[in-house]
Design a protein around this motif. Structure first.
Motif, PDB file in Angstrom:
ATOM      1  N   LYS A  61      43.760  46.448  27.623  1.00 26.99           N
ATOM      2  CA  LYS A  61      43.497  46.502  26.186  1.00 26.99           C
ATOM      3  C   LYS A  61      42.594  47.671  25.793  1.00 26.99           C
ATOM      4  CE  LYS A  61      45.575  42.537  25.003  1.00 26.99           C
ATOM      5  NZ  LYS A  61      45.867  41.818  26.219  1.00 26.99           N
ATOM      6  N   LEU A  62      41.985  48.353  26.782  1.00 22.86           N
ATOM      7  CA  LEU A  62      41.055  49.453  26.487  1.00 22.86           C
ATOM      8  C   LEU A  62      41.537  50.820  26.947  1.00 22.86           C
ATOM      9  CD1 LEU A  62      38.447  48.831  24.953  1.00 22.86           C
ATOM     10  CD2 LEU A  62      39.159  46.840  26.239  1.00 22.86           C
ATOM     11  N   GLU A  63      42.486  50.858  27.870  1.00 23.38           N
ATOM     12  CA  GLU A  63      42.963  52.134  28.410  1.00 23.38           C
ATOM     13  C   GLU A  63      43.303  53.151  27.322  1.00 23.38           C
ATOM     14  OE1 GLU A  63      46.591  53.928  31.206  1.00 23.38           O
ATOM     15  OE2 GLU A  63      46.603  51.817  30.594  1.00 23.38           O
ATOM     16  N   PRO A  64      43.950  52.760  26.218  1.00 26.82           N
ATOM     17  CA  PRO A  64      44.358  53.779  25.248  1.00 26.82           C
ATOM     18  C   PRO A  64      43.223  54.540  24.571  1.00 26.82           C
ATOM     19  CG  PRO A  64      45.621  51.747  24.946  1.00 26.82           C
ATOM     20  CD  PRO A  64      44.517  51.429  25.894  1.00 26.82           C
ATOM     21  N   VAL A  65      41.990  54.024  24.583  1.00 23.77           N
ATOM     22  CA  VAL A  65      40.915  54.699  23.838  1.00 23.77           C
ATOM     23  C   VAL A  65      39.963  55.479  24.750  1.00 23.77           C
ATOM     24  CG1 VAL A  65      40.984  53.051  21.945  1.00 23.77           C
ATOM     25  CG2 VAL A  65      39.391  52.666  23.841  1.00 23.77           C
ATOM     26  N   VAL A  66      40.227  55.513  26.056  1.00 26.68           N
ATOM     27  CA  VAL A  66      39.333  56.207  26.978  1.00 26.68           C
ATOM     28  C   VAL A  66      39.821  57.635  27.191  1.00 26.68           C
ATOM     29  CG1 VAL A  66      38.233  56.174  29.243  1.00 26.68           C
ATOM     30  CG2 VAL A  66      38.800  54.013  28.095  1.00 26.68           C
ATOM     31  N   ALA A  67      38.902  58.587  27.095  1.00 27.23           N
ATOM     32  CA  ALA A  67      39.237  59.996  27.246  1.00 27.23           C
ATOM     33  C   ALA A  67      39.675  60.310  28.673  1.00 27.23           C
ATOM     34  CB  ALA A  67      38.029  60.858  26.872  1.00 27.23           C
ATOM     35  N   ASP A  68      40.465  61.366  28.832  1.00 28.21           N
ATOM     36  CA  ASP A  68      40.866  61.816  30.166  1.00 28.21           C
ATOM     37  C   ASP A  68      39.629  62.027  31.027  1.00 28.21           C
ATOM     38  OD1 ASP A  68      43.443  61.799  29.255  1.00 28.21           O
ATOM     39  OD2 ASP A  68      43.647  63.988  29.132  1.00 28.21           O
ATOM     40  N   GLY A  69      39.686  61.535  32.260  1.00 26.39           N
ATOM     41  CA  GLY A  69      38.554  61.648  33.162  1.00 26.39           C
ATOM     42  C   GLY A  69      37.500  60.586  32.951  1.00 26.39           C
ATOM     43  N   GLY A  70      37.740  59.658  32.018  1.00 28.36           N
ATOM     44  CA  GLY A  70      36.762  58.622  31.715  1.00 28.36           C
ATOM     45  C   GLY A  70      36.847  57.435  32.676  1.00 28.36           C
ATOM     46  N   GLU A  71      36.142  56.376  32.296  1.00 29.09           N
ATOM     47  CA  GLU A  71      35.997  55.234  33.210  1.00 29.09           C
ATOM     48  C   GLU A  71      36.085  53.929  32.435  1.00 29.09           C
ATOM     49  OE1 GLU A  71      32.770  53.735  36.615  1.00 29.09           O
ATOM     50  OE2 GLU A  71      32.075  54.880  34.860  1.00 29.09           O
ATOM     51  N   VAL A  72      36.729  52.938  33.040  1.00 31.91           N
ATOM     52  CA  VAL A  72      36.689  51.564  32.554  1.00 31.91           C
ATOM     53  C   VAL A  72      35.988  50.712  33.601  1.00 31.91           C
ATOM     54  CG1 VAL A  72      37.997  49.522  31.871  1.00 31.91           C
ATOM     55  CG2 VAL A  72      38.793  51.795  31.179  1.00 31.91           C
ATOM     56  N   ILE A  73      34.908  50.064  33.195  1.00 25.75           N
ATOM     57  CA  ILE A  73      34.153  49.182  34.084  1.00 25.75           C
ATOM     58  C   ILE A  73      34.492  47.740  33.729  1.00 25.75           C
ATOM     59  CG2 ILE A  73      31.856  48.422  34.804  1.00 25.75           C
ATOM     60  CD1 ILE A  73      30.832  51.215  34.115  1.00 25.75           C
ATOM     61  N   ILE A  74      34.984  47.003  34.709  1.00 31.11           N
ATOM     62  CA  ILE A  74      35.310  45.587  34.532  1.00 31.11           C
ATOM     63  C   ILE A  74      34.091  44.785  34.989  1.00 31.11           C
ATOM     64  CG2 ILE A  74      36.866  43.697  35.170  1.00 31.11           C
ATOM     65  CD1 ILE A  74      38.244  45.882  33.574  1.00 31.11           C
ATOM     66  N   TYR A  75      33.354  44.240  34.022  1.00 30.84           N
ATOM     67  CA  TYR A  75      32.140  43.489  34.336  1.00 30.84           C
ATOM     68  C   TYR A  75      32.470  42.003  34.366  1.00 30.84           C
ATOM     69  CZ  TYR A  75      27.374  41.666  34.079  1.00 30.84           C
ATOM     70  OH  TYR A  75      26.198  40.989  34.327  1.00 30.84           O
ATOM     71  N   ALA A  76      32.553  41.457  35.582  1.00 27.58           N
ATOM     72  CA  ALA A  76      32.929  40.055  35.760  1.00 27.58           C
ATOM     73  C   ALA A  76      32.255  39.505  37.014  1.00 27.58           C
ATOM     74  CB  ALA A  76      34.447  39.933  35.873  1.00 27.58           C
ATOM     75  N   PRO A  77      30.935  39.328  36.979  1.00 30.18           N
ATOM     76  CA  PRO A  77      30.227  38.876  38.185  1.00 30.18           C
ATOM     77  C   PRO A  77      30.638  37.487  38.661  1.00 30.18           C
ATOM     78  CG  PRO A  77      28.769  38.890  36.264  1.00 30.18           C
ATOM     79  CD  PRO A  77      30.022  39.583  35.851  1.00 30.18           C
ATOM     80  N   HIS A  78      31.363  36.743  37.832  1.00 32.05           N
ATOM     81  CA  HIS A  78      31.830  35.409  38.236  1.00 32.05           C
ATOM     82  C   HIS A  78      33.078  35.461  39.095  1.00 32.05           C
ATOM     83  CE1 HIS A  78      34.134  36.429  34.604  1.00 32.05           C
ATOM     84  NE2 HIS A  78      35.078  35.614  35.035  1.00 32.05           N
ATOM     85  N   ILE A  79      33.721  36.629  39.204  1.00 30.14           N
ATOM     86  CA  ILE A  79      34.994  36.736  39.937  1.00 30.14           C
ATOM     87  C   ILE A  79      34.746  37.137  41.382  1.00 30.14           C
ATOM     88  CG2 ILE A  79      37.078  38.152  40.142  1.00 30.14           C
ATOM     89  CD1 ILE A  79      37.305  38.106  37.132  1.00 30.14           C
ATOM     90  N   SER A  80      35.390  36.405  42.305  1.00 28.66           N
ATOM     91  CA  SER A  80      35.192  36.667  43.740  1.00 28.66           C
ATOM     92  C   SER A  80      36.489  37.028  44.466  1.00 28.66           C
ATOM     93  CB  SER A  80      34.560  35.442  44.420  1.00 28.66           C
ATOM     94  OG  SER A  80      35.378  34.305  44.255  1.00 28.66           O
ATOM     95  N   GLU A  81      37.615  37.119  43.748  1.00 30.50           N
ATOM     96  CA  GLU A  81      38.893  37.471  44.359  1.00 30.50           C
ATOM     97  C   GLU A  81      39.671  38.419  43.450  1.00 30.50           C
ATOM     98  OE1 GLU A  81      40.600  37.129  47.015  1.00 30.50           O
ATOM     99  OE2 GLU A  81      39.934  35.361  48.139  1.00 30.50           O
ATOM    100  N   ILE A  82      40.396  39.350  44.073  1.00 29.22           N
ATOM    101  CA  ILE A  82      41.351  40.140  43.292  1.00 29.22           C
ATOM    102  C   ILE A  82      42.510  39.252  42.874  1.00 29.22           C
ATOM    103  CG2 ILE A  82      43.024  42.020  43.388  1.00 29.22           C
ATOM    104  CD1 ILE A  82      41.068  43.583  45.085  1.00 29.22           C
ATOM    105  N   SER A  83      43.084  38.517  43.841  1.00 31.05           N
ATOM    106  CA  SER A  83      44.121  37.539  43.537  1.00 31.05           C
ATOM    107  C   SER A  83      44.176  36.511  44.656  1.00 31.05           C
ATOM    108  CB  SER A  83      45.492  38.199  43.378  1.00 31.05           C
ATOM    109  OG  SER A  83      46.485  37.216  43.207  1.00 31.05           O
ATOM    110  N   VAL A  84      44.082  35.247  44.282  1.00 33.76           N
ATOM    111  CA  VAL A  84      44.220  34.171  45.262  1.00 33.76           C
ATOM    112  C   VAL A  84      45.670  34.050  45.701  1.00 33.76           C
ATOM    113  CG1 VAL A  84      43.999  31.682  45.619  1.00 33.76           C
ATOM    114  CG2 VAL A  84      42.256  32.907  44.322  1.00 33.76           C
ATOM    115  N   VAL A  85      46.590  34.247  44.765  1.00 37.39           N
ATOM    116  CA  VAL A  85      48.013  34.030  45.012  1.00 37.39           C
ATOM    117  C   VAL A  85      48.680  35.253  45.621  1.00 37.39           C
ATOM    118  CG1 VAL A  85      50.233  33.599  43.897  1.00 37.39           C
ATOM    119  CG2 VAL A  85      48.206  32.301  43.195  1.00 37.39           C
ATOM    120  N   HIS A  86      48.459  36.419  45.015  1.00 37.02           N
ATOM    121  CA  HIS A  86      49.225  37.618  45.381  1.00 37.02           C
ATOM    122  C   HIS A  86      48.421  38.476  46.356  1.00 37.02           C
ATOM    123  CE1 HIS A  86      52.163  36.590  42.330  1.00 37.02           C
ATOM    124  NE2 HIS A  86      51.160  36.369  41.500  1.00 37.02           N
ATOM    125  N   GLN A  87      48.382  38.031  47.586  1.00 35.59           N
ATOM    126  CA  GLN A  87      47.594  38.727  48.598  1.00 35.59           C
ATOM    127  C   GLN A  87      48.145  40.115  48.923  1.00 35.59           C
ATOM    128  OE1 GLN A  87      44.619  37.417  50.450  1.00 35.59           O
ATOM    129  NE2 GLN A  87      44.639  36.392  48.451  1.00 35.59           N
TER     130      GLN A  87
END
Length: 429
Positions: free
Chosen positions: A302-328
């Motif tokens: 939902k944020l990729e379209p507004v970030v300048a080339d060379g920019g960064e998106v930081i996903i702040y989710a300290p409650h998350i401990s897995e990339i995917s439980v299902v799709h290893q």
């Protein structure tokens, strides 16, 4: 991409609707709308399957379900709720009770005569084949992006009921344009071939291109084609939620195509925000309803379209401990741009295409060639409880939660901090 907004507008006019982009409906207004809409529809003596979202989609589901139950109980021969998990983790009984609103008294006391089922996508016996979409038809609907046939398998519970009634929200979506409607069938309760096909078509178009696109996108066209094979009558009660609250802007009722089209028109005006200039960095604050990166990645989409080339998106989710439980498999392939897979197709073609699609959606735009390797437009950094080694192996950046100073980012003029990220789409004017 063909502009089909006129078709969608024509469909929208066929649905009943209350509210709009400038409205916030009262519970009394919504209840009256549901009771009237369902009361005027021929449900008497028929079996009805309610297809509803899992916990990763926000709307006042217990309230909506209560109104639907009130309108149908005593009229229908059977009432079943089927949770459209897609390929997400099954909801526990405790989670279901909270999600559907029967935790205090139990299911039968709250919703007498109603059965609740998870979509058990991991069991082959869950599905029945409705037929196939031919390679020629796939090529036509996808604009030539793919030419391969796909089996259209669906949870057999649907075909065992006279009516399939979708109840759920509509939001901008990274694979199909706007969620809702027939998407609750495909991929919500669908088999692997049609899931892989639709997701990979979306990946080939790219998330940044298709997300929030109004009209019948190629992916929506494929989903609608598959839905024509469902023998049950298909209806939908779609809602447009006020993101971050339990309130609604609008509710629509009609066929799955018409109700979706009407709700998508409202969502396009309420769930899309515009910035005047690109930002250097985004911090997406991920709500706890997303419990792995597979679902929390919406904070990137939902944020990729507004970030300048060379920019960064930081996903702040300290409650998350897995990339995917299902799709290893995602740990095996990591996150890469579309061209990384397309230009090495022989290496990746036997992987689940839905996993490849998710990988491209989170990594965003980029290029790949044998000389220069992969060059992505943005950096993606996780601030989670996932171990650093796992994060870096997945081709993502890492910051330990203990080392992350949110206040400093909030004070940084080059950083755009987004609370409750994942539902509202941001675009540039």
């Amino acid at each position: 991409m063909t502009d089909t907004r006129e078709l969608v507008t024509a469909q929208a006019l066929q649905a009943a609707r209350i509210g709009g982009p400038d409205s916030v409906l009262t519970t009394e207004e919504v209840r009256a709308f549901i009771l009237e809409s369902l009361g005027d529809t021929d449900f008497d003596g028929r079996s009805v399957c309610l297809v509803v979202p899992d916990g990763t989609r926000s709307c006042p589901l217990p309230f909506l379900l209560g109104c639907v139950h009130e309108a149908l109980v005593g009229r229908v021969s059977r009432l079943t709720v089927l949770i459209a998990l897609g390929t997400h983790v099954a909801m526990t009984e405790e989670a279901l009770a909270k999600h559907l609103g029967y935790q205090d008294d139990g299911l039968e006391a709250t919703y007498p005569g109603m059965t609740v089922l998870n979509h058990e996508w991991w069991k082959p016996e869950t599905f029945v084949s409705l037929g196939a979409i031919s390679a020629e038809r796939v090529s036509e609907l996808s604009g030539g992006l793919l030419s391969i046939s796909a089996d259209v398998a669906l949870n057999k519970v649907i075909v065992e009921h006279d009516v399939a009634l979708v109840v759920g929200p509509v939001f901008p979506h990274e694979v199909v344009g706007f969620s809702g409607g027939n998407k609750y069938f495909f991929p919500g309760i669908a088999g692997p071939e049609i899931i892989d096909l639709t997701h990979w078509v979306g990946a080939l178009i790219t998330s940044a291109e298709i997300i929030g696109t109004r009209g019948i996108t190629p992916v929506r066209a494929l989903i609608n084609e598959a839905a024509t094979m469902i023998p049950s009558e298909k209806l939908a009660l779609c809602v447009v939620a006020q993101s971050g609250t339990s309130s609604l802007h609008a509710a629509t009722f009609g066929s799955t195509e018409a109700a979706w089209a009407s709700a998508a028109e409202v969502s396009a005006q309420t769930h899309v925000r515009y910035l005047d200039a690109p930002v250097k960095r985004v911090v997406s604050l991920i709500p706890t309803k997303y419990d792995d990166i597979w679902t929390a990645a919406k904070g990137f989409y939902k944020l990729e379209p507004v970030v300048a080339d060379g920019g960064e998106v930081i996903i702040y989710a300290p409650h998350i401990s897995e990339i995917s439980v299902v799709h290893q498999e995602i740990y095996e392939i990591g996150y890469h741009c579309r061209d990384y897979f397309v230009k090495q197709w022989d290496k990746f073609k036997d992987m689940h295409w839905g996993v490849l699609a998710h990988s491209t959606h989170l990594r965003g735009a980029g290029t790949y060639d044998e000389v220069h390797g992969e060059r992505c437009r943005l950096t993606v950094t996780l601030v989670t409880a996932i171990p650093e080694e796992k994060v870096r192996r997945a081709n993502l950046g890492y910051i330990a939660p203990a080392d992350f100073d949110l206040a400093a980012y909030e004070a940084d003029p080059d950083t755009f901090v987004v609370p409750n990220a994942g539902e509202v789409l941001f675009r540039l004017h």
